[in-house]
Design a protein around this motif. Structure first.
Motif: not given
Lengths: 146, 146
Positions: A28, A30, A43, A79, A81, A83, A85, A87, A90, A92-94, A96, A140, A142, B28, B39, B81, B83, B85, B121
């Protein structure tokens, strides 16, 4: 919790190779684009294929109509995205991915991306393949502050 | 799996009340905005506060700089956004909030949003509160095709 030591930098920037490694399994993501009602994020279930992002959308769905309008405008910048994560921790990574989206129209390209076998997360009949060719990939990680 | 019955519509549109109910717990979300490199979509930890979305970002971080530039331009339109999922079940929901972002500057507003106690986060010192006032809230639920 100041104990006199300098705070650890909680954000680590990831290079492109690491980003590509992280997003390689697909799943998944976004998609963000400028739709008829403004900035839109949805998504979608994606796969990586030859360094590009591929997903499917339903023919004539609102997303398809927005993308068609945008793509008709020439190079349609989007774009994407991805990730992962936790929570609770606290951490994870994302990643872009910024790039241009196009519909996969030619039989050759269609056959090529079908090999990626990406399943639409919304289920049902989804006939259109959309491909995003990255122009910029950033990421990045975190960590929980030490 | 065609058994002669018409396929169930896999996408159900959610009304605003249902969207607000789904996003009420916070967690999140993904913020989309037009940044200096185009973007941009980033995950942030948000809370709902009096019908608005509140999150924190580090003073002078790239996100903050982008948001400052955008917000200085007047009403800064963003999308947010959220979600939930289950890729395995191909089921879940997503909510899209479109609206205008602003920094929480006044002492009164700051005291008010601090009550929402949203944790960044990314950890570390995050001094700025950003608030998104929704102008449009839409959502959809996806079910596994019947």
């Amino acid at each position: 919790m100041s104990d006199g030591t300098p705070p650890r930098e909680p954000l680590e920037h990831l290079d492109e190779a690491e980003c590509l490694r992280l997003i390689a399994p697909g799943g998944i993501g976004r998609l963000a684009y400028t739709g008829r009602y403004g900035l839109t994020v949805l998504p979608v279930n994606y796969a990586m294929h030859e360094g590009t992002i591929v997903f499917r959308t339903a023919y004539d769905s609102p997303t398809d109509q927005d993308l068609r309008t945008g793509i008709a405008d020439a190079e349609y910048k989007v774009a994407f995205e991805i990730d992962d994560i936790d929570p609770g921790a606290r951490a994870g990574w994302s990643v872009l991915v910024q790039g241009a989206a196009h519909h996969v129209e030619s039989a050759d390209e269609r056959a090529s991306v079908q090999a990626a076998a990406v399943e639409p997360w919304a289920g049902g009949e989804r006939e259109l393949f959309v491909r995003v060719i990255p122009t910029r990939i950033t990421g990045r990680r975190v960590r929980r502050p030490g």
